[in-house]
Design an enzyme around this catalytic site. Structure first.
Site, PDB file in Angstrom:
ATOM      1  N   LYS A 110       0.835  -1.214   0.000  1.00 64.53           N
ATOM      2  CA  LYS A 110       0.000   0.000   0.000  1.00 64.53           C
ATOM      3  C   LYS A 110       0.863   1.255   0.000  1.00 64.53           C
ATOM      4  CE  LYS A 110      -4.236  -1.750   1.818  1.00 64.53           C
ATOM      5  NZ  LYS A 110      -4.599  -2.414   3.063  1.00 64.53           N
ATOM      6  N   LYS A 202      -3.690  -7.661 -11.505  1.00 67.12           N
ATOM      7  CA  LYS A 202      -4.707  -8.176 -10.579  1.00 67.12           C
ATOM      8  C   LYS A 202      -5.877  -7.195 -10.507  1.00 67.12           C
ATOM      9  CE  LYS A 202      -5.450  -9.111  -5.677  1.00 67.12           C
ATOM     10  NZ  LYS A 202      -5.799  -8.088  -4.748  1.00 67.12           N
ATOM     11  N   LYS A 205      -9.772  -2.534  -6.821  1.00 67.77           N
ATOM     12  CA  LYS A 205     -10.446  -1.232  -6.955  1.00 67.77           C
ATOM     13  C   LYS A 205      -9.455  -0.070  -6.947  1.00 67.77           C
ATOM     14  CE  LYS A 205     -12.047  -1.469  -2.195  1.00 67.77           C
ATOM     15  NZ  LYS A 205     -11.455  -2.815  -2.081  1.00 67.77           N
TER      16      LYS A 205
HETATM   17  P1  ADP Z   1      -9.303  -4.722  -3.697  1.00 67.93           P
HETATM   18  O1  ADP Z   1      -7.995  -5.303  -4.160  1.00 67.93           O
HETATM   19  O2  ADP Z   1     -10.194  -4.400  -4.833  1.00 67.93           O
HETATM   20  O3  ADP Z   1      -9.118  -3.564  -2.741  1.00 67.93           O
HETATM   21  P2  ADP Z   1      -9.983  -6.197  -1.349  1.00 67.93           P
HETATM   22  O4  ADP Z   1      -8.571  -6.121  -0.909  1.00 67.93           O
HETATM   23  O5  ADP Z   1     -11.009  -5.403  -0.633  1.00 67.93           O
HETATM   24  O6  ADP Z   1     -10.044  -5.871  -2.908  1.00 67.93           O
HETATM   25  O7  ADP Z   1     -10.393  -7.725  -1.387  1.00 67.93           O
HETATM   26  C1  ADP Z   1     -11.515  -8.326  -0.767  1.00 67.93           C
HETATM   27  C2  ADP Z   1     -11.460  -9.824  -0.973  1.00 67.93           C
HETATM   28  O8  ADP Z   1     -11.515 -10.136  -2.380  1.00 67.93           O
HETATM   29  C3  ADP Z   1     -10.165 -10.466  -0.475  1.00 67.93           C
HETATM   30  O9  ADP Z   1     -10.428 -11.748   0.086  1.00 67.93           O
HETATM   31  C4  ADP Z   1      -9.320 -10.565  -1.702  1.00 67.93           C
HETATM   32  O10 ADP Z   1      -8.350 -11.563  -1.619  1.00 67.93           O
HETATM   33  C5  ADP Z   1     -10.367 -10.854  -2.782  1.00 67.93           C
HETATM   34  N1  ADP Z   1      -9.905 -10.319  -4.064  1.00 67.93           N
HETATM   35  C6  ADP Z   1      -9.811  -9.011  -4.401  1.00 67.93           C
HETATM   36  N2  ADP Z   1      -9.342  -8.871  -5.653  1.00 67.93           N
HETATM   37  C7  ADP Z   1      -9.125 -10.123  -6.126  1.00 67.93           C
HETATM   38  C8  ADP Z   1      -8.655 -10.653  -7.364  1.00 67.93           C
HETATM   39  N3  ADP Z   1      -8.324  -9.868  -8.377  1.00 67.93           N
HETATM   40  N4  ADP Z   1      -8.568 -11.992  -7.481  1.00 67.93           N
HETATM   41  C9  ADP Z   1      -8.919 -12.804  -6.474  1.00 67.93           C
HETATM   42  N5  ADP Z   1      -9.380 -12.369  -5.290  1.00 67.93           N
HETATM   43  C10 ADP Z   1      -9.487 -11.054  -5.096  1.00 67.93           C
END
Ligand code: ADP
Ligand code: TRP
Length: 332
Positions: A110, A202, A205
């Site tokens: 981050k 990947k 958001k």
């Molecule tokens: P972001 O990366 O969009 O901020 P979060 O960190 O809030 O998403 O992720 C919430 C959940 O969704 C977690 O368990 C995370 O591992 C899963 N997740 C988020 N993005 C992906 C992805 N591209 N592929 C697989 N799992 C994901």
């Protein structure tokens, strides 16, 4: 078996969140006592807009319900409705090495990705709150994405430290030696470990590369049409490596249609526009049902609130004996 997981309410949910996390939650609700929560306290580390914070919290609740979390089978609640969790967070923090937090992958990522020069305490302490989220309910299994595995290792390490400090006779080498805090296990869904975003990285958001689950039809179609492709000619076979469109089709095509799409992809003769059309169809085939339920629930906020209140009450019942044990052990 007690199962627990949470999703941060820090933005709109996307395909990665569904295939990497929520789909597993729905499956697991029949395998044990499942607790799922909207991690709105965590979201405060990245969101400083109270109107949006409330809006996203509600939207994540709708999403859980629309995607199949059933409040009769699972306990669904809001993080901020559980005061015990912040109490455990503090107590647990007294055994957490700061060096663990400073070197945590998600924290380092981050800082680097978002070019944060002066990080706040909350961001760095995030894994401690996450460990408290898990340990508060004597959780056995935590379904999460690959990126969260280190947080689970921390939760186990800190629970062990706490047990060594406060559970008489505790021996970390012995299984079931009766520690005050139960050690949880991560469950990562291997086949969809990482869902690619529209630019091939990947899906996340924070990367502006998402296909949302509950955006408007127009937004979704625009995102799909924007998926990065190479310059392969219409007539040539398409590569299957570094091809987010291919990976997303594989994930979302109805099971009976995938073999034909895969063959078309490899045969050549069809342009990427054709495959983007297929992906739009597959998206709708998969998510139109949940999208309809989402809209219906959104029109009944009181009903959703009732579900969350009942969930919080139940979660606090699960938490009560644990926090009681912990308070007594440390001398409060
Ligand atoms: P972001 O990366 O969009 O901020 P979060 O960190 O809030 O998403 O992720 C919430 C959940 O969704 C977690 O368990 C995370 O591992 C899963 N997740 C988020 N993005 C992906 C992805 N591209 N592929 C697989 N799992 C994901
Ligand atoms: N940190 C998780 C994420 O970003 C969300 C989360 C918070 C969580 N507390 C949790 C997940 C406890 C599992 C268990 O995805």
């Amino acid at each position: 078996m007690r199962i627990l997981s949470g999703v941060q309410s820090s933005g709109q949910l996307h395909l990665g969140n569904y295939y990497g996390a929520i789909r597993q939650f729905v499956k697991l609700q029949d395998e044990g006592e499942a607790l799922y929560f909207i991690a709105n306290l965590h979201a405060l580390t990245s969101l400083r807009d109270p109107v949006l914070a409330r809006k996203y919290t509600f939207e994540i609740a709708l999403a859980f319900l629309a995607l199949g979390v059933d409040p009769r089978r699972a306990t669904l609640f809001r993080h901020s409705d559980i005061p015990e969790v912040t109490e455990l967070y503090w107590i647990l923090g007294t055994v957490v090495p700061v060096s663990n937090l400073e070197s945590a992958h998600s924290y380092r990522d981050k800082l680097e990705n978002q070019k944060i020069q002066h990080p706040e305490f909350g961001l760095m302490a995030y894994p401690v709150l996450m460990a408290a989220d898990i340990l508060l309910y004597d959780t056995d299994v935590v379904p999460v994405g690959k990126d969260q595995v280190q947080h689970l290792e921390f939760a186990r390490d800190w629970a062990t430290k706490f047990n060594i400090a406060y559970s008489p006779g505790y021996d970390p080498a012995k299984k079931d030696s009766g520690g005050l805090l139960k050690l949880p296990t991560a469950r990562v869904q291997a086949e969809t470990a990482v869902v690619p975003g529209t630019n091939g990285g990947k899906m996340s958001k924070s990367q502006n590369n998402t296909i949302t689950l509950f955006g408007t039809d127009k937004e979704v179609e625009k995102a799909i049409k924007g998926i990065k492709t190479d310059s392969a000619a219409v007539e040539s076979p398409k590569p299957t490596e570094n091809a987010p469109l291919y990976d997303l089709l594989k994930l979302m095509a109805p099971p009976g249609e995938w073999a034909a799409i895969d063959a078309e992809w490899k045969a050549g003769g069809k342009g990427y526009g054709h495959f983007k059309g297929k992906l739009i169809e597959s998206y709708h085939a998969t998510f139109d049902g949940p999208r309809k339920v989402y809209a219906e629930l959104a029109a009944n906020p009181d009903e959703v609130e009732k579900i969350l209140q009942a969930g919080a009450q139940k979660a606090r019942e699960y938490a009560a004996p644990v926090i009681k044990r912990v308070r007594a052990a440390v001398g409060l």
